[in-house]
Write a protein that holds these residues in place. Sequence first.
Motif, short mmCIF file in Angstrom:
data_model
loop_
_atom_site.label_atom_id
_atom_site.label_comp_id
_atom_site.label_asym_id
_atom_site.label_seq_id
_atom_site.Cartn_x
_atom_site.Cartn_y
_atom_site.Cartn_z
N GLY A 53 37.65 42.47 29.98
CA GLY A 53 36.46 41.93 30.61
C GLY A 53 35.40 42.10 29.93
O GLY A 53 34.50 41.23 30.06
N VAL A 54 35.16 43.02 29.06
CA VAL A 54 34.10 43.12 28.06
C VAL A 54 33.81 41.93 27.44
O VAL A 54 32.56 41.18 27.49
CB VAL A 54 33.90 44.51 27.27
N PHE A 67 34.88 32.30 31.29
CA PHE A 67 36.19 31.97 31.38
C PHE A 67 36.76 31.71 32.48
O PHE A 67 37.58 30.76 32.48
CB PHE A 67 36.77 33.53 30.74
N PHE A 68 36.27 32.04 33.63
CA PHE A 68 36.94 31.86 34.93
C PHE A 68 36.32 30.55 35.40
O PHE A 68 35.51 30.97 36.53
CB PHE A 68 36.86 33.31 35.90
N ASP A 69 36.12 29.61 34.91
CA ASP A 69 35.36 28.15 35.39
C ASP A 69 36.42 27.58 36.35
O ASP A 69 36.36 26.93 37.14
CB ASP A 69 34.47 27.60 34.58
N PRO A 74 39.36 37.56 38.58
CA PRO A 74 40.54 38.39 39.40
C PRO A 74 39.53 39.35 40.23
O PRO A 74 38.45 39.51 40.19
CB PRO A 74 41.06 39.25 38.27
N PRO A 75 40.30 40.29 41.23
CA PRO A 75 39.40 41.10 41.93
C PRO A 75 38.46 42.20 41.50
O PRO A 75 37.59 42.49 42.11
CB PRO A 75 40.56 41.73 42.97
N TRP A 76 38.86 42.37 40.21
CA TRP A 76 38.12 43.71 39.52
C TRP A 76 36.79 42.83 38.69
O TRP A 76 36.23 43.53 38.09
CB TRP A 76 38.94 44.18 38.72
N TRP A 77 36.75 41.61 38.79
CA TRP A 77 35.64 41.06 37.91
C TRP A 77 34.24 41.39 38.51
O TRP A 77 34.14 41.52 39.64
CB TRP A 77 35.90 39.62 37.86
N GLU A 83 35.72 47.73 43.62
CA GLU A 83 35.64 49.00 43.65
C GLU A 83 35.15 49.65 42.28
O GLU A 83 35.45 49.02 41.33
CB GLU A 83 36.86 49.84 44.05
N PRO A 84 34.33 50.74 42.31
CA PRO A 84 34.08 51.09 40.99
C PRO A 84 35.20 51.58 40.19
O PRO A 84 36.35 51.99 40.63
CB PRO A 84 33.37 52.63 41.27
N ASN A 85 35.15 51.48 38.85
CA ASN A 85 36.12 51.67 37.74
C ASN A 85 37.34 50.77 37.83
O ASN A 85 38.38 50.98 37.37
CB ASN A 85 36.56 52.81 37.95
N ALA A 86 37.26 49.51 38.78
CA ALA A 86 38.22 48.82 38.89
C ALA A 86 38.95 48.13 37.66
O ALA A 86 40.23 47.77 37.75
CB ALA A 86 38.18 47.75 39.94
N ASP A 87 38.15 47.92 36.99
CA ASP A 87 38.52 47.40 35.19
C ASP A 87 39.17 48.43 34.47
O ASP A 87 39.61 48.16 33.49
CB ASP A 87 37.37 46.70 34.59
N MET A 88 39.16 49.64 34.98
CA MET A 88 39.61 50.73 33.93
C MET A 88 41.12 51.12 34.10
O MET A 88 41.72 52.11 33.57
CB MET A 88 38.86 51.90 33.94
N TRP A 89 41.71 50.34 35.05
CA TRP A 89 43.22 50.57 35.54
C TRP A 89 43.95 49.50 35.94
O TRP A 89 43.17 48.70 36.47
CB TRP A 89 43.33 52.07 36.45
N ALA A 90 45.30 49.51 35.87
CA ALA A 90 45.98 48.46 36.47
C ALA A 90 46.88 48.62 37.72
O ALA A 90 47.34 49.87 37.71
CB ALA A 90 46.97 47.96 35.36
#
Length: 200
Positions: A53-54, A67-69, A74-77, A83-90
């Motif tokens: 994501g970074v 990228f997402f054009d 995704p829901p974590w974008w 939700e907070p921290n959604a990009d730090m776990w699967a």
Amino acid sequence: MVKTDPKADLLRYLQDARDALVWKLDGLSEYDVRRPLTPTGTNLLGLVKHVAGVELGYFGDTFGRPFFDQEPPPPWWYTRDAEPNADMWATADESREEIVGLYRRAWEHSDHTIETLPLDATGQVPWWPEERRETTLHHLLVRVIADSQRHAGHADIVRELIDGSVGYGESRTSMPPGDQAWWENHRRRLEHVAREAGNG
């Protein structure tokens, strides 16, 4: 006189971090790549998801190359109400292959931006405060390398906690020689020194 290529140097250090992060997943079960091993939940697959994501944000959206054009993000974008921290776990529905695949596609997308634009090219980081949103490709490359290398270090420690596996990569361990007995003695010595210093 030695010729230098600053962009190639920066890309090499970025790729080193990328390779190290992906390698840390090798040979582990689905459980182990997702296990939270710190009080804040740090886990291997989450680190890979985060750095994907970074890269997509800083080298995509910032320079008008989202990228997402062609597909919904995704829901974590960051543009979604995640939700907070959604990009730090699967989640259980996000496979390792999906996340690693996204990361590898992020490399291609990022590399194209980096190769196409000069280092002094300016972009706008949408999620930064408006007064400091404008920045350069050079600044963001340094920032993303620092972030990726930092998370590769996190992954080193998390992987060691899982199964004792250590090293920078498959062909570069970066560790001094020593068998299990040597490392156990080394750790005992450090524990003794720490206790001695703590009691002093």
